[in-house]
Design a protein around this motif. Structure first.
Motif, PDB file in Angstrom:
ATOM      1  N   PHE A 242      -5.540 -22.757  68.590  1.00 61.29           N
ATOM      2  CA  PHE A 242      -6.282 -23.535  67.294  1.00 61.29           C
ATOM      3  C   PHE A 242      -6.700 -23.028  68.073  1.00 61.29           C
ATOM      4  CE2 PHE A 242      -8.509 -27.501  67.398  1.00 61.29           C
ATOM      5  CZ  PHE A 242      -8.364 -27.537  65.646  1.00 61.29           C
ATOM      6  N   THR A 243      -7.453 -23.257  69.468  1.00 66.60           N
ATOM      7  CA  THR A 243      -9.164 -22.458  69.745  1.00 66.60           C
ATOM      8  C   THR A 243      -9.546 -21.221  69.510  1.00 66.60           C
ATOM      9  OG1 THR A 243      -8.220 -24.112  71.949  1.00 66.60           O
ATOM     10  CG2 THR A 243      -9.892 -22.713  71.877  1.00 66.60           C
ATOM     11  N   VAL A 244      -8.318 -21.235  69.615  1.00 68.16           N
ATOM     12  CA  VAL A 244      -9.111 -19.008  69.220  1.00 68.16           C
ATOM     13  C   VAL A 244     -10.156 -18.739  67.720  1.00 68.16           C
ATOM     14  CG1 VAL A 244      -8.187 -17.140  68.795  1.00 68.16           C
ATOM     15  CG2 VAL A 244      -7.531 -18.601  70.803  1.00 68.16           C
ATOM     16  N   ALA A 245      -8.938 -20.016  67.131  1.00 64.40           N
ATOM     17  CA  ALA A 245      -9.027 -20.249  65.190  1.00 64.40           C
ATOM     18  C   ALA A 245     -10.188 -20.619  65.403  1.00 64.40           C
ATOM     19  CB  ALA A 245      -7.600 -20.600  64.190  1.00 64.40           C
ATOM     20  N   ALA A 246     -10.431 -21.257  65.325  1.00 66.79           N
ATOM     21  CA  ALA A 246     -12.106 -22.421  65.668  1.00 66.79           C
ATOM     22  C   ALA A 246     -12.725 -21.472  65.848  1.00 66.79           C
ATOM     23  CB  ALA A 246     -11.546 -24.058  66.486  1.00 66.79           C
ATOM     24  N   VAL A 247     -13.020 -21.226  67.173  1.00 70.03           N
ATOM     25  CA  VAL A 247     -14.578 -20.129  67.540  1.00 70.03           C
ATOM     26  C   VAL A 247     -14.487 -18.536  66.591  1.00 70.03           C
ATOM     27  CG1 VAL A 247     -14.404 -18.132  69.613  1.00 70.03           C
ATOM     28  CG2 VAL A 247     -13.639 -20.711  70.205  1.00 70.03           C
ATOM     29  N   ILE A 248     -13.095 -18.480  65.995  1.00 67.46           N
ATOM     30  CA  ILE A 248     -13.000 -17.153  65.187  1.00 67.46           C
ATOM     31  C   ILE A 248     -13.768 -17.833  63.705  1.00 67.46           C
ATOM     32  CG2 ILE A 248     -11.647 -15.512  63.407  1.00 67.46           C
ATOM     33  CD1 ILE A 248      -9.670 -15.415  65.686  1.00 67.46           C
ATOM     34  N   LEU A 249     -13.586 -18.162  63.657  1.00 68.57           N
ATOM     35  CA  LEU A 249     -13.571 -19.542  61.801  1.00 68.57           C
ATOM     36  C   LEU A 249     -15.624 -19.291  62.814  1.00 68.57           C
ATOM     37  CD1 LEU A 249     -11.559 -21.559  61.017  1.00 68.57           C
ATOM     38  CD2 LEU A 249     -13.221 -19.521  59.723  1.00 68.57           C
ATOM     39  N   ALA A 250     -16.137 -20.360  63.416  1.00 64.46           N
ATOM     40  CA  ALA A 250     -17.729 -20.756  64.167  1.00 64.46           C
ATOM     41  C   ALA A 250     -18.015 -19.251  64.397  1.00 64.46           C
ATOM     42  CB  ALA A 250     -17.403 -21.473  65.259  1.00 64.46           C
ATOM     43  N   LEU A 251     -17.782 -18.240  64.673  1.00 59.47           N
ATOM     44  CA  LEU A 251     -18.833 -16.924  64.397  1.00 59.47           C
ATOM     45  C   LEU A 251     -18.659 -16.305  63.275  1.00 59.47           C
ATOM     46  CD1 LEU A 251     -16.124 -15.137  68.118  1.00 59.47           C
ATOM     47  CD2 LEU A 251     -19.127 -16.057  67.718  1.00 59.47           C
ATOM     48  N   LEU A 252     -17.933 -16.527  62.419  1.00 59.61           N
ATOM     49  CA  LEU A 252     -17.906 -15.915  61.215  1.00 59.61           C
ATOM     50  C   LEU A 252     -18.485 -16.617  59.821  1.00 59.61           C
ATOM     51  CD1 LEU A 252     -13.780 -15.068  60.123  1.00 59.61           C
ATOM     52  CD2 LEU A 252     -15.729 -13.599  60.666  1.00 59.61           C
ATOM     53  N   ALA A 253     -18.750 -17.941  60.269  1.00 59.16           N
ATOM     54  CA  ALA A 253     -19.998 -18.876  59.682  1.00 59.16           C
ATOM     55  C   ALA A 253     -20.939 -18.573  60.324  1.00 59.16           C
ATOM     56  CB  ALA A 253     -19.819 -20.519  60.071  1.00 59.16           C
ATOM     57  N   THR A 254     -21.498 -18.198  61.372  1.00 65.19           N
ATOM     58  CA  THR A 254     -23.002 -18.196  62.020  1.00 65.19           C
ATOM     59  C   THR A 254     -24.003 -17.294  61.335  1.00 65.19           C
ATOM     60  OG1 THR A 254     -22.383 -18.428  64.068  1.00 65.19           O
ATOM     61  CG2 THR A 254     -24.448 -17.030  63.838  1.00 65.19           C
ATOM     62  N   PRO A 255     -23.767 -16.400  60.394  1.00 66.54           N
ATOM     63  CA  PRO A 255     -23.658 -15.096  59.609  1.00 66.54           C
ATOM     64  C   PRO A 255     -24.546 -16.174  58.276  1.00 66.54           C
ATOM     65  CG  PRO A 255     -22.382 -13.907  60.878  1.00 66.54           C
ATOM     66  CD  PRO A 255     -21.890 -15.133  60.770  1.00 66.54           C
ATOM     67  N   THR A 256     -23.663 -16.775  57.839  1.00 68.61           N
ATOM     68  CA  THR A 256     -24.130 -17.591  56.442  1.00 68.61           C
ATOM     69  C   THR A 256     -24.824 -18.572  56.632  1.00 68.61           C
ATOM     70  OG1 THR A 256     -22.389 -19.259  57.109  1.00 68.61           O
ATOM     71  CG2 THR A 256     -21.511 -16.940  55.356  1.00 68.61           C
ATOM     72  N   LEU A 257     -25.099 -18.741  57.801  1.00 71.24           N
ATOM     73  CA  LEU A 257     -26.690 -20.113  57.957  1.00 71.24           C
ATOM     74  C   LEU A 257     -27.557 -19.553  58.463  1.00 71.24           C
ATOM     75  CD1 LEU A 257     -24.733 -21.556  61.545  1.00 71.24           C
ATOM     76  CD2 LEU A 257     -25.296 -22.218  58.776  1.00 71.24           C
TER      77      LEU A 257
END
Length: 75
Positions: free
Chosen positions: A4-19
């Motif tokens: 769950f922690t790894v998945a949350a980190v990956i999603l956070a890294l993928l969402a950063t460029p959209t910001l």
């Protein structure tokens, strides 16, 4: 829990460029409030009249074509 922690980190890294593509604060880049310079039609037409007319028609492919002699006609 580790997955769950790894998945949350990956999603956070993928969402950063959209910001970075989101709207900016401070109103930068709003095209409705920018003033465009007015075109002076009288000055534009006067500038076009100052362009000299060429004496002969420009042929962009003239260099690539051999000079044709109208006196000689192929048989």
């Amino acid at each position: 829990m580790k997955r769950f922690t790894v998945a949350a980190v990956i999603l956070a890294l993928l969402a950063t460029p959209t910001l970075a593509q989101g709207r900016r604060g401070g109103g930068g880049g709003d095209t409705k409030t920018e003033q465009k310079p007015k075109v002076d039609e009288k000055a534009y037409k006067a500038a076009l009249d100052r362009i000299p007319e060429p004496k002969e028609k420009y042929d962009p492919w003239g260099v690539t074509k051999p000079a044709a002699d109208p006196a000689k006609k192929p048989k």
